[in-house]
Design an enzyme around this catalytic site. Structure first.
Site, PDB file in Angstrom:
ATOM      1  N   ASP A  11       0.842  -1.205   0.000  1.00  0.00           N
ATOM      2  CA  ASP A  11       0.000   0.000   0.000  1.00  0.00           C
ATOM      3  C   ASP A  11       0.878   1.257   0.000  1.00  0.00           C
ATOM      4  O   ASP A  11       0.807   2.058   0.924  1.00  0.00           O
ATOM      5  CB  ASP A  11      -0.929  -0.004   1.236  1.00  0.00           C
ATOM      6  N   ASP A  16       6.894   1.041   2.003  1.00  0.00           N
ATOM      7  CA  ASP A  16       6.536   0.094   0.922  1.00  0.00           C
ATOM      8  C   ASP A  16       7.372   0.387  -0.324  1.00  0.00           C
ATOM      9  O   ASP A  16       7.792  -0.537  -1.024  1.00  0.00           O
ATOM     10  CB  ASP A  16       5.062   0.248   0.532  1.00  0.00           C
ATOM     11  N   ASN A  40      -2.226   2.889   3.440  1.00  0.00           N
ATOM     12  CA  ASN A  40      -1.645   4.182   3.808  1.00  0.00           C
ATOM     13  C   ASN A  40      -2.440   5.340   3.213  1.00  0.00           C
ATOM     14  O   ASN A  40      -2.489   6.428   3.773  1.00  0.00           O
ATOM     15  CB  ASN A  40      -0.187   4.251   3.350  1.00  0.00           C
ATOM     16  N   THR A 124       2.805  -6.077   2.900  1.00  0.00           N
ATOM     17  CA  THR A 124       3.326  -4.943   3.680  1.00  0.00           C
ATOM     18  C   THR A 124       2.237  -3.877   3.852  1.00  0.00           C
ATOM     19  O   THR A 124       2.542  -2.712   4.085  1.00  0.00           O
ATOM     20  CB  THR A 124       4.590  -4.338   3.017  1.00  0.00           C
ATOM     21  N   PHE A 165      -0.748  -0.693  12.554  1.00  0.00           N
ATOM     22  CA  PHE A 165      -1.582  -0.199  11.457  1.00  0.00           C
ATOM     23  C   PHE A 165      -2.063  -1.300  10.502  1.00  0.00           C
ATOM     24  O   PHE A 165      -3.269  -1.403  10.219  1.00  0.00           O
ATOM     25  CB  PHE A 165      -0.846   0.893  10.661  1.00  0.00           C
ATOM     26  N   ASN A 166      -1.148  -2.105   9.956  1.00  0.00           N
ATOM     27  CA  ASN A 166      -1.558  -3.061   8.913  1.00  0.00           C
ATOM     28  C   ASN A 166      -2.583  -4.076   9.420  1.00  0.00           C
ATOM     29  O   ASN A 166      -3.400  -4.577   8.650  1.00  0.00           O
ATOM     30  CB  ASN A 166      -0.344  -3.818   8.353  1.00  0.00           C
ATOM     31  N   GLN A 227       7.499  10.935  11.214  1.00  0.00           N
ATOM     32  CA  GLN A 227       7.722   9.994  12.326  1.00  0.00           C
ATOM     33  C   GLN A 227       8.149  10.768  13.570  1.00  0.00           C
ATOM     34  O   GLN A 227       7.756  10.454  14.688  1.00  0.00           O
ATOM     35  CB  GLN A 227       8.794   8.960  11.948  1.00  0.00           C
ATOM     36  N   HIS A 239       9.861   0.003   8.347  1.00  0.00           N
ATOM     37  CA  HIS A 239       9.182  -1.280   8.599  1.00  0.00           C
ATOM     38  C   HIS A 239       9.238  -2.266   7.426  1.00  0.00           C
ATOM     39  O   HIS A 239       9.742  -3.379   7.547  1.00  0.00           O
ATOM     40  CB  HIS A 239       7.689  -1.034   8.887  1.00  0.00           C
ATOM     41  N   ASP A 240       8.645  -1.879   6.291  1.00  0.00           N
ATOM     42  CA  ASP A 240       8.285  -2.857   5.251  1.00  0.00           C
ATOM     43  C   ASP A 240       9.449  -3.586   4.569  1.00  0.00           C
ATOM     44  O   ASP A 240       9.351  -4.791   4.308  1.00  0.00           O
ATOM     45  CB  ASP A 240       7.404  -2.179   4.182  1.00  0.00           C
TER      46      ASP A 240
HETATM   47  C1  BDR Z   1       2.997  -0.169   8.612  1.00  0.00           C
HETATM   48  O1  BDR Z   1       1.979   0.816   8.443  1.00  0.00           O
HETATM   49  C2  BDR Z   1       2.219   1.596   7.299  1.00  0.00           C
HETATM   50  O2  BDR Z   1       2.009   2.941   7.560  1.00  0.00           O
HETATM   51  C3  BDR Z   1       3.625   1.289   6.848  1.00  0.00           C
HETATM   52  O3  BDR Z   1       3.728   1.353   5.443  1.00  0.00           O
HETATM   53  C4  BDR Z   1       3.875  -0.093   7.376  1.00  0.00           C
HETATM   54  O4  BDR Z   1       3.474  -1.077   6.445  1.00  0.00           O
HETATM   55  C5  BDR Z   1       3.708   0.085   9.915  1.00  0.00           C
HETATM   56  O5  BDR Z   1       2.820   0.006  10.977  1.00  0.00           O
HETATM   57 CA    CA Z   2       2.933  -0.543   4.177  1.00  0.00          CA
END
Ligand code: BDR
Ligand code: CA
Length: 310
Positions: A11, A16, A40, A124, A165-166, A227, A239-240
């Site tokens: 996303d 990503d 996102n 992701t 989030f994911n 961030q 993260h991804d």
């Molecule tokens: C995840 O949430 C999204 O905002 C980022 O792309 C990542 O996949 C982190 O919590």
């Molecule tokens: Ca992501």
């Protein structure tokens, strides 16, 4: 060396975009297709972002638009981190690439059913596309070599105290995927929050001075700023791309098999990944959960991969 075949479901999204950069050129990976989900940002924006990234970097891999809504819950997006476009920061040339006409869920089902069971699905973003595919054609569960996902946490979340989030963006979809009986590796916030992209990392990547490193620098300028505003960190957690780095070099992560259950019933903890690290419940192990990360090796992989571009 046989390449690892993957479908990348994402996303984009700044991190990503780095995952796509890694998967798009690494000699260990055969990126079969990129499937897109709302996350996102809304689906129209995440599809556009994927097309811009692949066009800009010359990654000749088909992009498929998928689900624009979660399975049950109301849609959320991560505007606070990724901006109005979902990829604020970089400026791309006019977009000529187009998404494939086939829906991402149909593509996932077709590709897995035609395969020899040798495809890894990397997610992701919210797991809506994969969950829908599993519901439409349950036989794909036997065809998936493994699912490697960025999502969840055995500690704190990043949207609520409990949830990442994911997972929280479509907890019912995560529930479907985590109960499908497919081998899974969960790369959660516990490790991704240790891969903080400090200014010295951005400077190191900037020195490569090619198309991919310039994109990385532009992406991180926005991502690290938001961030810091949101979480107070000097570097944004990347993260991804850790999912792809782990496939390229499994020594990047230390994982532990355990039972993981997605909470879809409670209100405060909706979307929590309950990870039974100590085997309290004596339930079957359903996922390998990332417990530790070799951060130095991770940044080396990022640098090596950015260098593969012109
Ligand atoms: C995840 O949430 C999204 O905002 C980022 O792309 C990542 O996949 C982190 O919590
Ligand atoms: Ca992501």
């Amino acid at each position: 060396m046989e390449k690892i075949k993957i479908i990348l479901d994402c996303d984009p999204g700044h991190d990503d975009a780095v995952a796509i950069t890694l998967a798009g050129k690494n000699p260990a990976i055969e990126l079969l297709g990129i499937t897109i989900v709302s996350g996102n940002q809304t689906l129209d924006k995440t599809v556009r972002n994927a097309l811009n990234i692949t066009q800009h970097l010359g990654i000749d891999v088909p992009v498929y638009g998928g689900c624009c809504e979660p399975m049950v819950r109301k849609k959320i997006v991560a505007r606070d981190i990724h901006g109005e476009s979902g990829l604020d920061g970089p400026v791309f040339p006019p977009l000529e690439r187009k998404a494939e006409p086939e829906h991402a869920v149909n593509y996932i089902i077709r590709t897995l059913m035609e395969s020899d069971g040798d495809i890894t699905v990397v997610t992701t973003g919210p797991m809506t596309n994969l969950a829908m595919a599993l519901r439409m054609e349950p036989k794909i569960a036997e065809k998936i070599k493994q699912i490697v996902l960025m999502g969840g946490s055995y500690g704190n979340g990043n949207v609520t105290p409990a949830a990442e989030f994911n997972i929280v963006a479509d907890a019912e979809a995560a529930y479907v995927c985590f109960t499908a009986g497919v081998p899974m590796t969960m790369v959660g916030l516990d490790v991704t929050r240790r891969a903080l992209c400090y200014p010295k990392i951005v400077e190191r990547m900037a020195k490569i001075n090619n198309r991919a490193s310039k994109l990385f620098v532009d992406l991180m300028a926005h991502f690290c700023k938001t961030q810091k505003e949101t979480f107070g960190w000097e570097g944004g957690p990347l993260h991804d791309p850790i999912t792809i780095a782990y496939l390229i070099d499994p020594s990047v992560l230390k994982v532990k098999p355990m039972n993981v259950r997605i909470d879809i019933r409670s209100s405060d903890s909706y979307g929590r990944t309950n990870c039974d690290i100590f085997d309290y419940l004596g339930l079957p192990h359903t996922a390998d959960v990332a417990m530790d990360i070799d951060v130095e090796r991770f940044w080396d992989i990022i640098e090596e991969n950015l260098r593969l571009y012109d």
